[in-house]
Structure formats: C-alpha cells, structure tokens
Design a protein around this motif. Structure first.
Motif, PDB file in Angstrom:
ATOM      1  N   LEU A   1      -5.164  21.061 -21.448  1.00  0.00           N
ATOM      2  CA  LEU A   1      -5.103  21.596 -22.805  1.00  0.00           C
ATOM      3  C   LEU A   1      -4.077  22.722 -22.904  1.00  0.00           C
ATOM      4  O   LEU A   1      -3.299  22.785 -23.868  1.00  0.00           O
ATOM      5  N   GLU A   2      -4.065  23.620 -21.926  1.00  0.00           N
ATOM      6  CA  GLU A   2      -3.143  24.754 -21.980  1.00  0.00           C
ATOM      7  C   GLU A   2      -1.698  24.308 -21.780  1.00  0.00           C
ATOM      8  O   GLU A   2      -0.773  24.916 -22.329  1.00  0.00           O
ATOM      9  N   ALA A   3      -1.488  23.239 -21.032  1.00  0.00           N
ATOM     10  CA  ALA A   3      -0.136  22.688 -20.897  1.00  0.00           C
ATOM     11  C   ALA A   3       0.347  22.116 -22.228  1.00  0.00           C
ATOM     12  O   ALA A   3       1.518  22.280 -22.605  1.00  0.00           O
ATOM     13  N   LYS A   4      -0.557  21.470 -22.946  1.00  0.00           N
ATOM     14  CA  LYS A   4      -0.211  20.928 -24.264  1.00  0.00           C
ATOM     15  C   LYS A   4       0.102  22.053 -25.244  1.00  0.00           C
ATOM     16  O   LYS A   4       1.050  21.960 -26.050  1.00  0.00           O
ATOM     17  N   ILE A   5      -0.683  23.139 -25.176  1.00  0.00           N
ATOM     18  CA  ILE A   5      -0.431  24.298 -26.031  1.00  0.00           C
ATOM     19  C   ILE A   5       0.948  24.876 -25.753  1.00  0.00           C
ATOM     20  O   ILE A   5       1.710  25.191 -26.669  1.00  0.00           O
TER      21      ILE A   5
ATOM     22  N   GLU B   1      -2.277  22.593 -35.177  1.00  0.00           N
ATOM     23  CA  GLU B   1      -2.691  21.869 -33.968  1.00  0.00           C
ATOM     24  C   GLU B   1      -2.807  22.815 -32.771  1.00  0.00           C
ATOM     25  O   GLU B   1      -3.727  22.685 -31.964  1.00  0.00           O
ATOM     26  N   ILE B   2      -1.882  23.775 -32.681  1.00  0.00           N
ATOM     27  CA  ILE B   2      -1.946  24.757 -31.588  1.00  0.00           C
ATOM     28  C   ILE B   2      -3.235  25.578 -31.689  1.00  0.00           C
ATOM     29  O   ILE B   2      -3.929  25.792 -30.686  1.00  0.00           O
ATOM     30  N   ASP B   3      -3.566  26.014 -32.889  1.00  0.00           N
ATOM     31  CA  ASP B   3      -4.795  26.790 -33.083  1.00  0.00           C
ATOM     32  C   ASP B   3      -6.027  25.974 -32.693  1.00  0.00           C
ATOM     33  O   ASP B   3      -6.971  26.492 -32.077  1.00  0.00           O
ATOM     34  N   THR B   4      -6.021  24.699 -33.051  1.00  0.00           N
ATOM     35  CA  THR B   4      -7.148  23.824 -32.709  1.00  0.00           C
ATOM     36  C   THR B   4      -7.276  23.670 -31.201  1.00  0.00           C
ATOM     37  O   THR B   4      -8.374  23.746 -30.636  1.00  0.00           O
ATOM     38  N   LEU B   5      -6.140  23.464 -30.532  1.00  0.00           N
ATOM     39  CA  LEU B   5      -6.159  23.299 -29.083  1.00  0.00           C
ATOM     40  C   LEU B   5      -6.588  24.586 -28.373  1.00  0.00           C
ATOM     41  O   LEU B   5      -7.308  24.544 -27.370  1.00  0.00           O
ATOM     42  N   LYS B   6      -6.149  25.733 -28.897  1.00  0.00           N
ATOM     43  CA  LYS B   6      -6.562  27.009 -28.307  1.00  0.00           C
ATOM     44  C   LYS B   6      -8.081  27.192 -28.409  1.00  0.00           C
ATOM     45  O   LYS B   6      -8.723  27.660 -27.463  1.00  0.00           O
TER      46      LYS B   6
ATOM     47  N   LYS C   1     -10.282  24.794 -28.583  1.00  0.00           N
ATOM     48  CA  LYS C   1     -10.893  23.834 -27.656  1.00  0.00           C
ATOM     49  C   LYS C   1     -10.830  24.350 -26.220  1.00  0.00           C
ATOM     50  O   LYS C   1     -11.807  24.263 -25.465  1.00  0.00           O
ATOM     51  N   ALA C   2      -9.673  24.883 -25.843  1.00  0.00           N
ATOM     52  CA  ALA C   2      -9.508  25.396 -24.476  1.00  0.00           C
ATOM     53  C   ALA C   2     -10.444  26.566 -24.217  1.00  0.00           C
ATOM     54  O   ALA C   2     -11.061  26.667 -23.143  1.00  0.00           O
ATOM     55  N   SER C   3     -10.560  27.453 -25.195  1.00  0.00           N
ATOM     56  CA  SER C   3     -11.438  28.602 -25.046  1.00  0.00           C
ATOM     57  C   SER C   3     -12.894  28.168 -24.915  1.00  0.00           C
ATOM     58  O   SER C   3     -13.630  28.660 -24.048  1.00  0.00           O
ATOM     59  N   ALA C   4     -13.315  27.235 -25.762  1.00  0.00           N
ATOM     60  CA  ALA C   4     -14.697  26.751 -25.710  1.00  0.00           C
ATOM     61  C   ALA C   4     -14.975  26.034 -24.398  1.00  0.00           C
ATOM     62  O   ALA C   4     -16.053  26.176 -23.806  1.00  0.00           O
ATOM     63  N   LEU C   5     -13.992  25.257 -23.930  1.00  0.00           N
ATOM     64  CA  LEU C   5     -14.161  24.529 -22.674  1.00  0.00           C
ATOM     65  C   LEU C   5     -14.263  25.487 -21.491  1.00  0.00           C
ATOM     66  O   LEU C   5     -15.056  25.276 -20.572  1.00  0.00           O
ATOM     67  N   ARG C   6     -13.470  26.565 -21.524  1.00  0.00           N
ATOM     68  CA  ARG C   6     -13.541  27.549 -20.444  1.00  0.00           C
ATOM     69  C   ARG C   6     -14.909  28.223 -20.415  1.00  0.00           C
ATOM     70  O   ARG C   6     -15.503  28.410 -19.348  1.00  0.00           O
TER      71      ARG C   6
END
Length: 316
Positions: A15-19, A35-40, A42-47
């Motif tokens: 996810l962070e590579a995609k960001i 899309e960047i905000d959405t991915l951030k 997701k990455a935060s929630a996943l962490r």
C-alpha cells in the motif's frame, strides 16, 4: 534510510509503495489526491490492525528489526557527559558491551549495555552484541565503581546471547557471566535494567540482575532463542516460530510471570518508526523507577532485589 519491512508487513509495504508512486504523479496531475488519501487511510488502519494482533514470533521479528534503536542511540538520547570506560583489566576491551559514567537528567549514573552495530562494519566491531568474558568482567568493574561512588546503575539489554566461541569458553565465559550476575544481585545502589530488543539467555541476565527489570513492548526476553529451543526440542531450527509461540517470551506473559516489572509502550509499528519517542518513553520509565529506589538504603535495596528474584516461580 529506506524503510525495512518485515515479512508480516508486506501488505502494508504494498500500500505504501502505491502511495509513493501516486504521490510522484500528483504534482503533474490533481487526479490522484482522493485515491492517495484513501490508500493512506487503508495503510494506517492495516498497520493498527496488524500491530494489535502480533503473535510472539512477529514480536521476535520486531525485536530484531535492524533499524531498531540500539544502545548508542539511547546514550545520545538520554544521557549527557558520557565518559566511556574501556577494558576489564585482565584481557582486553569487549565492544559488545559498552559502558561508562554519565548524567541522566542531571543525576550521575553508571550505564552499560549491549551494542549490536547498525551495518556490516559496526556489527563486526561489536560482534553483533554477543559479549565475550571480558565484556562481562568490564560490567563487573563498572558495577564495582558504581557502588564505590554511590551511583545508580542503568543497563540496556539487547543480545541474542553471550558469544559461544572457543576463545570465549577458554577464557571462562560461564564464570564471567556468573560473576556479573552475582555482582548485580549484591549491589547496594539502585539497579534498573531495560530490555530494548532481544534479551537472550545468560548473556542477557548477566547485566539484568536488577531491582527493576523493564522491557519495551515489542522486545523479547527468554532463556534461549526460539531457534535454539527448536533445535533442542525438535532438532529443527526452522521450527523457531513454533518455539516462540510456546515459550512465553513477550511482555504481557513475562509481566504475569513476574519475570519483568514493567512493559514500556512503543510507537505504532515499533520503536524504529519513531525512535526519539521510544527513547524518551524509556527515559521517563527509568526516571519514575529511580525516584522509588533512591529512597531506599543499601540494605533495603539488596533486600528488595533478593525478594524480587525469590518470587519468580513461586506459586501460592
């Protein structure tokens, strides 16, 4: 320094590579901000989800993270006026254990700790934090000096274990570990040990026979490494994960068993993600414990330490 992702962090890494990829495109196009905000998010929630559900083997990997703060980082972050002392006055100077006198938030102290090194050159210099007999004899020398001048002792544990090489055994590795453990148990000054990464076997306890033993949230503390236990139990080092799951080597279990007295929280993702915050948290915990221990007399300090270790393994 590039972020080093652990095996179980691969989904976060993707996810962070995609960001990062979309962020490079964003200056030339405003189409990716949402899309960047959405991915951030997701990455935060996943962490958060990942680190809320770490098993002992995952914690072992975090404890060994190559970017985790080492003893030299704690020296720089917590102490002033540090003067390193070298040698055991018998054989040589072991760089796997560093130590000396310093000031901790204005108070004179003696400090010592395992240093693993951070790259190939320094890891070889410090022998990956695996001390030889002269390292433990240096520790005894430091503790003798602390008692002579009435200075508290602060130790930082981070080792897979004492060095098992032929030369170390010939120079009395077991005796040196025993003497260092004994000296810690007989000190008449406050002694606080903090496991900051790995706390492995006698190599760890030799500088952790303290009044208060603390550990960071994602550190481990055990009588043997998971790989070593797997080799003994199943003659198969690849079953290290199975051993780690069974050994109760993490903070919550060790707190329940009264092996450690306090577990210090780490930043989300481990101490390496925000080293300054992690180091300051350790400093606050040390300061808190020192306030309590400093009110005790030498005899009371020895009695408290003895009671602490006698209580391990005692069942009502």
């Amino acid at each position: 320094m590039a972020t080093h992702y652990l095996e179980f962090e691969k989904p976060i890494a993707e996810l962070e590579a995609k960001i990062a990829e979309l962020s490079q495109l964003a200056p030339s196009s405003g189409d990716f901000e949402a899309e960047i905000d959405t991915l951030k998010a997701k990455a935060s929630a996943l962490r958060v989800e990942t680190y809320d559900n770490l098993d002992p083997w995952m914690r072992t990997q975090v404890a060994r993270h190559p970017q985790r703060p080492h003893f030299i980082n704690y020296i720089d972050g917590l102490f002033t006026d540090f003067e390193e002392l070298h040698g055991d006055r018998q054989f040589g100077d072991d760089q796997a254990i560093l130590g000396g006198v310093a000031r901790f938030r204005g108070q004179g102290v003696v400090i010592m700790g395992h240093e693993k090194g951070h790259d190939t050159q320094t890891r070889l210099k410090h022998n990956f934090g695996m001390a030889r007999p002269e390292g433990y004899r240096k520790a005894v020398r430091l503790m003798d000096m602390a008692e002579r001048f009435g200075l508290p002792v602060l130790s930082f544990v981070d080792t897979a274990g004492a060095y098992p090489g032929l030369g170390a055994e010939e120079r009395g590795q077991a005796e040196a570990i025993a003497r260092s453990t004994e000296r810690g148990l007989t000190l008449g000054v406050p002694y606080i040990a903090t496991v900051t990464g790995e706390g492995g076997s006698g190599g760890a306890i030799a500088i952790a026979a303290a009044n208060r033993v603390m550990m960071l949230e994602h550190s481990i503390y055990s009588v043997i490494s998971p790989e070593g236990a797997a080799g003994i139990l199943w003659r198969d080092g690849s079953r290290a994960k199975d051993a780690a799951m069974a050994m109760r080597i993490t903070g919550p279990d060790l707190l329940e068993l009264k092996i450690v007295d306090r577990v210090i929280g780490e930043p989300l993702g481990g101490a390496h993600t925000a080293p300054e915050a992690a180091i300051n948290a350790v400093g606050d915990a040390i300061e808190d414990e020192l306030k309590t221990l400093s009110a005790l007399s030498p005899d009371q300090i020895r009695a408290q330490r003895a009671d602490r270790f006698y209580a391990i393994g005692r069942f009502g």
